[in-house]
Design a protein around this motif. Structure first.
Motif, mmCIF file in Angstrom:
data_model
loop_
_atom_site.group_PDB
_atom_site.id
_atom_site.type_symbol
_atom_site.label_atom_id
_atom_site.label_comp_id
_atom_site.label_asym_id
_atom_site.label_seq_id
_atom_site.Cartn_x
_atom_site.Cartn_y
_atom_site.Cartn_z
ATOM 1 N N UNK B 358 4.436 -27.149 -25.038
ATOM 2 C CA UNK B 358 4.556 -27.027 -23.590
ATOM 3 C C UNK B 358 3.192 -26.778 -22.962
ATOM 4 N N UNK B 361 0.873 -29.935 -23.173
ATOM 5 C CA UNK B 361 1.248 -31.079 -22.344
ATOM 6 C C UNK B 361 0.428 -31.062 -21.073
ATOM 7 N N UNK B 362 -0.007 -32.220 -20.618
ATOM 8 C CA UNK B 362 -0.835 -32.267 -19.409
ATOM 9 C C UNK B 362 -0.087 -31.691 -18.219
ATOM 10 N N UNK B 363 -0.731 -30.783 -17.527
ATOM 11 C CA UNK B 363 -0.054 -30.089 -16.435
ATOM 12 C C UNK B 363 -0.508 -30.597 -15.083
ATOM 13 N N UNK B 364 -1.307 -31.660 -15.091
ATOM 14 C CA UNK B 364 -1.751 -32.179 -13.788
ATOM 15 C C UNK B 364 -0.718 -33.136 -13.187
ATOM 16 N N UNK B 365 -0.946 -34.364 -13.165
ATOM 17 C CA UNK B 365 -0.131 -35.443 -12.574
ATOM 18 C C UNK B 365 -0.120 -35.342 -11.050
#
Lengths: 489, 365
Positions: B358, B361-365
């Motif tokens: 968790x 995992x990339x937390x941007x977007x």
């Protein structure tokens, strides 16, 4: 109290349950969160109530950024949730349940709690006997009790998760009236549902979710078609369908009522014919799963008749169904269909005729090798079935089916499969149907049903609400029926 | 029930077992220390009591035989996911039926017939006793632990009633049991060692037969399949209820045989403690061996040695005679604690990898 969720993400490995969700709940309103199963509604509510931690994003309560990281903290900020399954103590009385968690000191102050319970109850128009034991209450009454318990805790935000499942129409009316009253008292009410009619009847504002994202918002008055499109996306127009030449009836269910799932199955009448592909549509738990299990003989109906080629098949179990060339593949492959810890080869061994005491192993190994190449399974005969990917597990299950089955019952046969694997599965099944097998499958994807099924049956709340040749139905009608907008036939 | 450690290699299992044994050893040391018994002399005397002489070692083997028989039976029930805690009562009923048949052989013209019949009778008796618990489980939805435990008390009651009632010795009824059988109804034994080679052969045959059954027969595969996923097994055409009864029948049969060996080969009469808790101990043996049949014999030997070796402890070290029981109890708890810890760690590890995933995992977007 105003709650703002900003750009909430929740990732489980590669799965994005919530993918940038933003939502504002204003005090004194009823806000609906609408979406299919798996759209990410429950995850969002779990984040809001502290049961799950978000991967990223901001929660603002009355403008202050807060990180709600436990249910206790949610309670501290007066956020209360009414869960889909009642979280109560069935062996205790209604009053005991009402008091639990709020009693401190030596005396339990039973009397004052009783009068409090009665006063909230009359305010909201509930009629509940404080001394009734909770397991004698209906689901609706247990909900009422839980709402009153939350109110006594002075909550300011009430979240309800699918509250109308399993309660009667009258109870629904009482519930909705009480929720409207709570909103007018200044509380924020958040209704999580996949039922269009509930959301439209109750909410001031709706946020629609689809595949982890917000797919649209709308304020009352609502437009059904627009909401449907937000929920399901743009449905492709149905491909031209060759209506299957209806063969002889094989499996017939008459007036079947059975327990199970959320809604059970009520008074179901379906006849399956040779060579037809039947798609079962409906929101998850609307009765399709129970139907498939009753037809397979895995669940006993409480009422009604099942016949197979005009012979009664009631209560004789799956073995009889299997003996007549039927087979069932459940949706949860490794939990219900395959045996973790057994190799691919051993699965074929199990599948053989049980006529010898010792196993030879060689025939099973050959069978496994043959199936691996024929069904394109990515694995070796000595590999644990649990180590296979979802698509390969499904291929293995299909390869274990009898060569020319009479009836195939499949629960969500392509769930979790990528497009390629899904198409492969359907090519295989269509070939079987062409040779006379009847195929009945459930799916949560309307597109899939419209693409492959000769006939579509829509389930809603445990009942068949539509049974039509697929080429005679359009996406809108089916979508409406799935969401409960169809008149029962 | 999922069988813990069933996914591991032999080496992994061996390592787990070693960890368990070290934990058992440390905890037992603590218990001895708290009981006021000097730990090192205690271990010395236990070892001497078990391995000090050939006679003593023959006593260990004598305990190993029923332990092995019960363990083999338990492998069938564990394989299908049943906790056959009623194994203790199944030993007792086996002993009762063996005694009943042998009694017809006393003063009979053909004593050998009843001697040979005693064994199948005991096997059938143990099986029947186990099937009652299995039937309560499959038909009545009574958990097999409760059913088995209840049946154990009933079996013990039956034994006491027989010893003090219908089968009492002429003139006296006492806890020392029924009258001794004449020696032509004894299992043959090596003179001087009081150890029956026939019993030993039975234990080894039980081991080999069980290994073959579980590995190479359909029954073995079907038991494993149902134990791992009963719902899926139904879709393969198996009937879990029937196989549960079958597994119970096997388990009870081996336990009943152990009871017959206790009567014909060890005590030569029926005594109240005829099962000597070997049934319960066998549950522990199989769990400690991680349900691996080839680890069962050494683990059973270890427990048999401990059991026999600690008999002398009260006399030699002047400690209370209940200490041997306390050591065994400590053993049980430690094994369970190690198993529990292992499960906990597995879950904990899974959680932390999930959290890691968790976080990564990339937390941007």
């Amino acid at each position: 109290m105003q709650i703002e969720l900003k750009n909430i993400h929740k990732h489980y490995g590669p799965v994005r349950a919530n993918d940038g969700v933003s939502l504002t709940i204003r005090p004194g309103t009823i806000h609906g969160v609408l979406g299919e199963n798996g759209a990410g509604k429950s995850t969002l509510m779990k984040i809001l109530t502290g049961f799950t931690r978000k991967t990223s994003g901001t929660t603002l309560i009355d403008g202050h950024a807060l990180d709600i990281d436990s249910p206790a903290m949610a309670a501290q900020y007066k956020i209360g949730m009414l869960h889909q399954e009642p979280h109560d103590f069935p062996a205790l009385s209604a009053l005991d349940n009402f008091m639990i968690g709020r009693v401190s000191g030596i005396s339990s102050h039973r009397k004052s709690h009783r009068s409090e319970l009665i006063s909230i109850s009359t305010q909201l128009g509930f009629t509940l006997d404080p001394d009734a034991q909770v397991d004698r209450l209906t689901v609706g009454e247990r909900q009422q009790l839980e709402i009153m318990r939350l109110l006594a805790l002075n909550i300011r935000v009430l979240i309800l998760d699918e509250p109308t499942t399993g309660i009667s129409r009258t109870q629904k009316e009482i519930l909705f009236a009480s929720l409207k009253q709570l909103a007018s008292d200044g509380k924020s009410v958040l209704l999580v549902s996949h039922k269009l009619e509930d959301v439209m009847a109750l909410c001031d504002e709706v946020t629609v979710m689809r595949q982890g994202k917000v797919s649209g918002r709308m304020t009352a008055p609502f437009d059904v078609n627009q909401l449907l499109q937000m929920m399901f996306g743009t449905l492709p127009s149905p491909p031209v369908h060759q209506p299957a030449i209806p063969g002889k009836p094989i499996l017939a269910l008459k007036d079947i009522t059975a327990p199970g799932g959320r809604a059970g199955l009520n008074n179901c009448n379906i006849t399956i014919r040779e060579g037809e592909i039947v798609g079962l549509a409906g929101l998850e738990g609307s009765g399709q799963g129970v139907f498939l299990r009753v037809a397979a003989g895995l669940t006993n109906p409480t009422r009604g008749q099942i016949t197979f080629h005009d012979e009664p098949l009631n209560g004789s179990g799956y073995h009889d169904f299997k003996k007549r060339g039927g087979a069932f593949i459940p949706a949860s492959r490794i939990e219900e269909g395959l045996i973790p810890g057994l190799t691919i080869s051993e699965h074929f061994s199990l599948n053989e005729k049980q006529d010898r005491f010792f196993m030879t192993g060689k025939t099973a190994l050959n069978q496994a090798l043959k199936s691996i190449s024929r069904f394109n399974i990515k694995g070796r005969p000595g590999m644990d079935a649990a180590a296979l990917s979802g698509g390969n597990q499904q291929r293995l299950l299909l390869s274990l089916l009898p060569a020319s089955p009479t009836v195939l019952l499949l629960e969500n046969p392509t769930r979790g499969l990528d497009l390629g694997s899904g198409h492969w599965v359907w090519r295989h099944l269509q070939a079987q149907a062409a040779s006379g097998s009847a195929i009945v499958f459930s799916s949560s994807e309307l597109d899939e049903i419209m693409m492959v099924a000769d006939r579509t049956i829509v389930f809603y709340n445990g009942a068949v609400v539509m049974d039509t040749p697929t080429h005679q139905a359009d996406a809108d009608t089916l979508g409406r029926a799935v969401a409960g907008g169809a008149v029962p036939q | 029930m999922t069988i813990p450690g069933s996914h591991l290699s032999i080496w992994g299992r061996f390592r787990q077992m070693t960890v368990s044994l070290i934990a058992v050893f440390m905890f037992t040391t603590l218990v001895l220390y708290l009981a006021g018994a000097p730990p090192w002399p205690a271990y010395y005397h236990i070892t001497r009591g078990a391995l000090g002489s050939w006679i003593k070692f023959s006593h260990v083997i004598k305990a190993w035989i029923p332990l092995m028989l019960c363990s083999c039976g338990l492998l069938y029930t564990f394989r299908i996911g049943l906790w056959n805690i009623g194994v203790e009562g199944q030993v007792m009923i086996g002993a009762v039926l063996a005694t009943a048949v042998l009694r017809t052989g006393v003063d009979d013209s053909a004593p050998m017939v009843s001697f040979f019949l005693a064994f199948p009778a005991a096997i059938l008796g143990g099986s029947a006793w186990a099937i009652i618990a299995g039937w309560l489980k499959t038909r009545g939805e009574v958990h097999e632990i409760f059913a088995g435990l209840g049946m154990n008390f009933v079996a013990q009651g039956v034994i006491l009633w027989l010893i003090f009632g219908p089968w009492k010795r002429p003139g006296v009824a006492s806890m020392s049991g029924t009258a001794l059988f004449p020696d032509y109804l004894w299992l043959s034994y090596v003179p001087g060692f009081r150890l029956s080679p026939v019993g030993l052969v039975m234990a080894i045959m039980a081991l080999v037969a069980t290994a073959l059954m579980l590995r190479y027969t359909r029954i073995g595969l079907n038991l494993k399949a149902i134990g791992a996923n009963a719902r899926a097994a139904v879709l393969f055409g198996l009937r879990p209820g029937r196989y549960m009864l079958l597994a119970m029948a096997f388990g009870g049969g081996f336990a009943g045989l152990a009871g017959a060996v206790q009567v014909t080969g060890v005590y030569h009469r029926l005594i109240p403690a005829i099962s000597s808790n070997y049934g319960y101990l066998a549950l522990l043996v199989v769990m400690l061996a991680n349900y691996n049949i080839w680890l069962v014999p050494p683990v059973a030997l270890f427990f048999a040695g401990l059991n026999v070796g600690s008999i002398q402890l009260p006399i030699v070290l002047q400690v209370d005679s209940s200490l041997a029981g306390v050591i065994q109890g400590a053993l049980v708890l430690t094994v369970l604690a190690v198993h529990g810890f292992r499960e906990w760690r597995k879950i904990h590890r899974r959680r932390s990898t999930e959290n890691m995933a968790a976080k990564e995992a990339p937390a941007d977007v």
